[in-house]
Design a protein around this motif. Structure first.
Motif, PDB file in Angstrom:
ATOM      1  N   MET A   1       0.820  -1.188   0.000  1.00 17.50           N
ATOM      2  CA  MET A   1       0.000   0.000   0.000  1.00 17.50           C
ATOM      3  C   MET A   1       0.870   1.260   0.000  1.00 17.50           C
ATOM      4  SD  MET A   1      -2.982   1.176  -0.154  1.00 17.50           S
ATOM      5  CE  MET A   1      -4.512   0.982   0.638  1.00 17.50           C
ATOM      6  N   SER A   2       1.958   1.262   0.778  1.00 16.60           N
ATOM      7  CA  SER A   2       2.796   2.460   0.810  1.00 16.60           C
ATOM      8  C   SER A   2       3.536   2.656  -0.502  1.00 16.60           C
ATOM      9  CB  SER A   2       3.833   2.429   1.911  1.00 16.60           C
ATOM     10  OG  SER A   2       3.703   1.393   2.772  1.00 16.60           O
ATOM     11  N   VAL A   3       3.921   1.542  -1.169  1.00 17.62           N
ATOM     12  CA  VAL A   3       4.576   1.680  -2.473  1.00 17.62           C
ATOM     13  C   VAL A   3       3.584   2.292  -3.459  1.00 17.62           C
ATOM     14  CG1 VAL A   3       5.572   0.409  -4.412  1.00 17.62           C
ATOM     15  CG2 VAL A   3       6.251  -0.163  -2.103  1.00 17.62           C
ATOM     16  N   LEU A   4       2.308   1.913  -3.345  1.00 19.31           N
ATOM     17  CA  LEU A   4       1.278   2.499  -4.205  1.00 19.31           C
ATOM     18  C   LEU A   4       1.207   4.007  -3.973  1.00 19.31           C
ATOM     19  CD1 LEU A   4      -1.120   2.229  -6.179  1.00 19.31           C
ATOM     20  CD2 LEU A   4      -2.559   1.902  -4.166  1.00 19.31           C
ATOM     21  N   PHE A   5       1.170   4.419  -2.715  1.00 20.70           N
ATOM     22  CA  PHE A   5       1.092   5.853  -2.412  1.00 20.70           C
ATOM     23  C   PHE A   5       2.355   6.572  -2.862  1.00 20.70           C
ATOM     24  CE2 PHE A   5       2.046   9.492   0.278  1.00 20.70           C
ATOM     25  CZ  PHE A   5       0.953  10.295  -0.021  1.00 20.70           C
ATOM     26  N   PHE A   6       3.500   6.094  -2.366  1.00 20.27           N
ATOM     27  CA  PHE A   6       4.752   6.799  -2.669  1.00 20.27           C
ATOM     28  C   PHE A   6       5.150   6.659  -4.135  1.00 20.27           C
ATOM     29  CE2 PHE A   6       5.479   6.162   1.962  1.00 20.27           C
ATOM     30  CZ  PHE A   6       5.568   7.496   2.298  1.00 20.27           C
ATOM     31  N   GLY A   7       4.886   5.494  -4.717  1.00 17.70           N
ATOM     32  CA  GLY A   7       5.362   5.229  -6.065  1.00 17.70           C
ATOM     33  C   GLY A   7       4.481   5.760  -7.172  1.00 17.70           C
ATOM     34  N   THR A   8       3.163   5.930  -6.901  1.00 16.00           N
ATOM     35  CA  THR A   8       2.281   6.353  -7.991  1.00 16.00           C
ATOM     36  C   THR A   8       1.461   7.604  -7.674  1.00 16.00           C
ATOM     37  OG1 THR A   8       0.600   4.774  -7.295  1.00 16.00           O
ATOM     38  CG2 THR A   8       2.072   4.065  -9.028  1.00 16.00           C
ATOM     39  N   LEU A   9       0.789   7.626  -6.556  1.00 14.43           N
ATOM     40  CA  LEU A   9      -0.108   8.751  -6.285  1.00 14.43           C
ATOM     41  C   LEU A   9       0.647  10.065  -6.068  1.00 14.43           C
ATOM     42  CD1 LEU A   9      -2.806   7.036  -4.041  1.00 14.43           C
ATOM     43  CD2 LEU A   9      -2.884   7.536  -6.488  1.00 14.43           C
ATOM     44  N   TYR A  10       1.662  10.023  -5.246  1.00 13.45           N
ATOM     45  CA  TYR A  10       2.469  11.224  -4.993  1.00 13.45           C
ATOM     46  C   TYR A  10       3.103  11.752  -6.287  1.00 13.45           C
ATOM     47  CZ  TYR A  10       6.340  14.051  -3.163  1.00 13.45           C
ATOM     48  OH  TYR A  10       7.239  15.057  -2.926  1.00 13.45           O
ATOM     49  N   LEU A  60      12.597  -2.507   2.149  1.00 19.05           N
ATOM     50  CA  LEU A  60      13.593  -2.091   1.164  1.00 19.05           C
ATOM     51  C   LEU A  60      12.933  -1.547  -0.108  1.00 19.05           C
ATOM     52  CD1 LEU A  60      16.204  -4.983   1.539  1.00 19.05           C
ATOM     53  CD2 LEU A  60      16.506  -2.575   2.177  1.00 19.05           C
ATOM     54  N   LYS A  61      11.808  -2.151  -0.497  1.00 19.97           N
ATOM     55  CA  LYS A  61      11.086  -1.641  -1.667  1.00 19.97           C
ATOM     56  C   LYS A  61      10.604  -0.215  -1.419  1.00 19.97           C
ATOM     57  CE  LYS A  61       7.755  -4.199  -3.178  1.00 19.97           C
ATOM     58  NZ  LYS A  61       6.738  -5.199  -3.563  1.00 19.97           N
ATOM     59  N   ILE A  62      10.045   0.027  -0.249  1.00 17.85           N
ATOM     60  CA  ILE A  62       9.557   1.368   0.082  1.00 17.85           C
ATOM     61  C   ILE A  62      10.717   2.359   0.116  1.00 17.85           C
ATOM     62  CG2 ILE A  62       8.491   2.771   1.896  1.00 17.85           C
ATOM     63  CD1 ILE A  62       6.820   0.229   2.576  1.00 17.85           C
ATOM     64  N   ALA A  63      11.809   1.947   0.747  1.00 20.00           N
ATOM     65  CA  ALA A  63      12.988   2.824   0.823  1.00 20.00           C
ATOM     66  C   ALA A  63      13.516   3.140  -0.579  1.00 20.00           C
ATOM     67  CB  ALA A  63      14.066   2.171   1.675  1.00 20.00           C
ATOM     68  N   ILE A  66      11.223   5.691  -2.269  1.00 22.98           N
ATOM     69  CA  ILE A  66      11.458   7.014  -1.678  1.00 22.98           C
ATOM     70  C   ILE A  66      12.780   7.587  -2.185  1.00 22.98           C
ATOM     71  CG2 ILE A  66      11.914   8.234   0.489  1.00 22.98           C
ATOM     72  CD1 ILE A  66       9.808   6.351   1.775  1.00 22.98           C
ATOM     73  N   TRP A  67      13.797   6.732  -2.307  1.00 23.18           N
ATOM     74  CA  TRP A  67      15.084   7.173  -2.849  1.00 23.18           C
ATOM     75  C   TRP A  67      14.919   7.655  -4.287  1.00 23.18           C
ATOM     76  CZ3 TRP A  67      18.163   5.028  -6.821  1.00 23.18           C
ATOM     77  CH2 TRP A  67      19.446   5.573  -6.925  1.00 23.18           C
ATOM     78  N   LEU A  68      14.113   6.943  -5.074  1.00 25.62           N
ATOM     79  CA  LEU A  68      13.855   7.377  -6.455  1.00 25.62           C
ATOM     80  C   LEU A  68      13.214   8.757  -6.493  1.00 25.62           C
ATOM     81  CD1 LEU A  68      12.346   4.197  -8.197  1.00 25.62           C
ATOM     82  CD2 LEU A  68      14.617   5.175  -8.552  1.00 25.62           C
ATOM     83  N   LEU A  69      12.283   8.998  -5.572  1.00 26.57           N
ATOM     84  CA  LEU A  69      11.494  10.233  -5.557  1.00 26.57           C
ATOM     85  C   LEU A  69      12.215  11.443  -4.982  1.00 26.57           C
ATOM     86  CD1 LEU A  69       8.115   8.886  -4.201  1.00 26.57           C
ATOM     87  CD2 LEU A  69       8.483   9.958  -6.405  1.00 26.57           C
ATOM     88  N   TYR A  72      16.559  15.208  -3.023  1.00 31.10           N
ATOM     89  CA  TYR A  72      17.919  15.279  -2.480  1.00 31.10           C
ATOM     90  C   TYR A  72      18.811  14.211  -3.090  1.00 31.10           C
ATOM     91  CZ  TYR A  72      15.375  18.141   0.795  1.00 31.10           C
ATOM     92  OH  TYR A  72      14.562  19.103   1.343  1.00 31.10           O
ATOM     93  N   THR A  73      18.283  13.004  -3.256  1.00 35.82           N
ATOM     94  CA  THR A  73      19.098  11.921  -3.819  1.00 35.82           C
ATOM     95  C   THR A  73      19.008  11.881  -5.345  1.00 35.82           C
ATOM     96  OG1 THR A  73      17.271  10.348  -3.646  1.00 35.82           O
ATOM     97  CG2 THR A  73      18.802  10.477  -1.772  1.00 35.82           C
ATOM     98  N   ARG A  74      17.904  12.350  -5.899  1.00 40.38           N
ATOM     99  CA  ARG A  74      17.671  12.313  -7.343  1.00 40.38           C
ATOM    100  C   ARG A  74      17.931  10.915  -7.908  1.00 40.38           C
ATOM    101  NH1 ARG A  74      16.982  17.520  -9.246  1.00 40.38           N
ATOM    102  NH2 ARG A  74      17.767  19.140  -7.875  1.00 40.38           N
ATOM    103  N   GLY A  75      17.386   9.919  -7.220  1.00 38.24           N
ATOM    104  CA  GLY A  75      17.607   8.523  -7.592  1.00 38.24           C
ATOM    105  C   GLY A  75      17.126   8.180  -8.987  1.00 38.24           C
ATOM    106  N   ALA A  76      15.910   8.593  -9.327  1.00 45.71           N
ATOM    107  CA  ALA A  76      15.372   8.279 -10.656  1.00 45.71           C
ATOM    108  C   ALA A  76      16.223   8.930 -11.741  1.00 45.71           C
ATOM    109  CB  ALA A  76      13.923   8.728 -10.763  1.00 45.71           C
ATOM    110  N   SER A  77      16.626  10.171 -11.514  1.00 45.26           N
ATOM    111  CA  SER A  77      17.454  10.880 -12.485  1.00 45.26           C
ATOM    112  C   SER A  77      18.803  10.186 -12.651  1.00 45.26           C
ATOM    113  CB  SER A  77      17.658  12.323 -12.029  1.00 45.26           C
ATOM    114  OG  SER A  77      18.513  12.997 -12.908  1.00 45.26           O
TER     115      SER A  77
END
Length: 147
Positions: A1-10, A60-63, A66-69, A72-77
């Motif tokens: 559920m948190s991956v859904l929120f952090f990964g898609t809705l936000y 770890l998936k949630i972390a 969050i790192w991708l998003l 400060y870390t610009r993980g996805a970039s």
């Protein structure tokens, strides 16, 4: 559920904000995120089948998301620029050719399914008509015998 929120809705909401404000820098940021997240989703589907027993797997998936998003870390970039962009650039022609072939095959497949469906429907209609005619003929013959 948190991956859904952090990964898609936000990210979806902030993508909306980028579109609304027409901020090109934010467009690029969120497009890179969505490309990386699409790859993550494919990988996650496979790893969910094999690694769910691993301690702290879900945390770890949630972390990771969050790192991708994180701005400060610009993980996805980072993943996009260091890995995905060079890979996609080198394979772009092959990917485009594969997509064209897949579209052509899907069109041919749909036409064949349509032909088969019409053939099955026609056969069923003829069979039903023959049965109805035979039943009517049989009924008519019995009726004449009774009279």
């Amino acid at each position: 559920m948190s991956v859904l929120f952090f990964g898609t809705l936000y990210p979806a909401y902030y993508s909306y904000k980028a579109v609304k404000t027409k901020n090109v820098k934010e467009y690029v940021r969120w497009m890179m995120y969505w490309i990386v997240f699409a790859l993550y989703t494919v990988v996650e589907t496979i790893t969910d089948l094999t690694l769910t027993w691993f301690p702290l797997y879900y945390e770890l998936k949630i972390a990771f998301v969050i790192w991708l998003l994180s701005p400060y870390t610009r993980g996805a970039s980072l993943i996009y620029r260091k890995c995905l962009h060079p890979l996609l650039s080198s394979k772009e022609r092959e990917i485009d050719e594969y997509i064209v072939q897949a579209k052509e095959r899907s069109y041919e497949t749909m036409v064949n399914f349509g032909k088969q469906g019409l053939s099955i429907a026609a056969t069923a209609a003829v069979t039903a008509a023959v049965k109805a005619s035979a039943t009517g003929l049989l009924f008519d013959t019995r009726l004449k015998m009774l009279l």
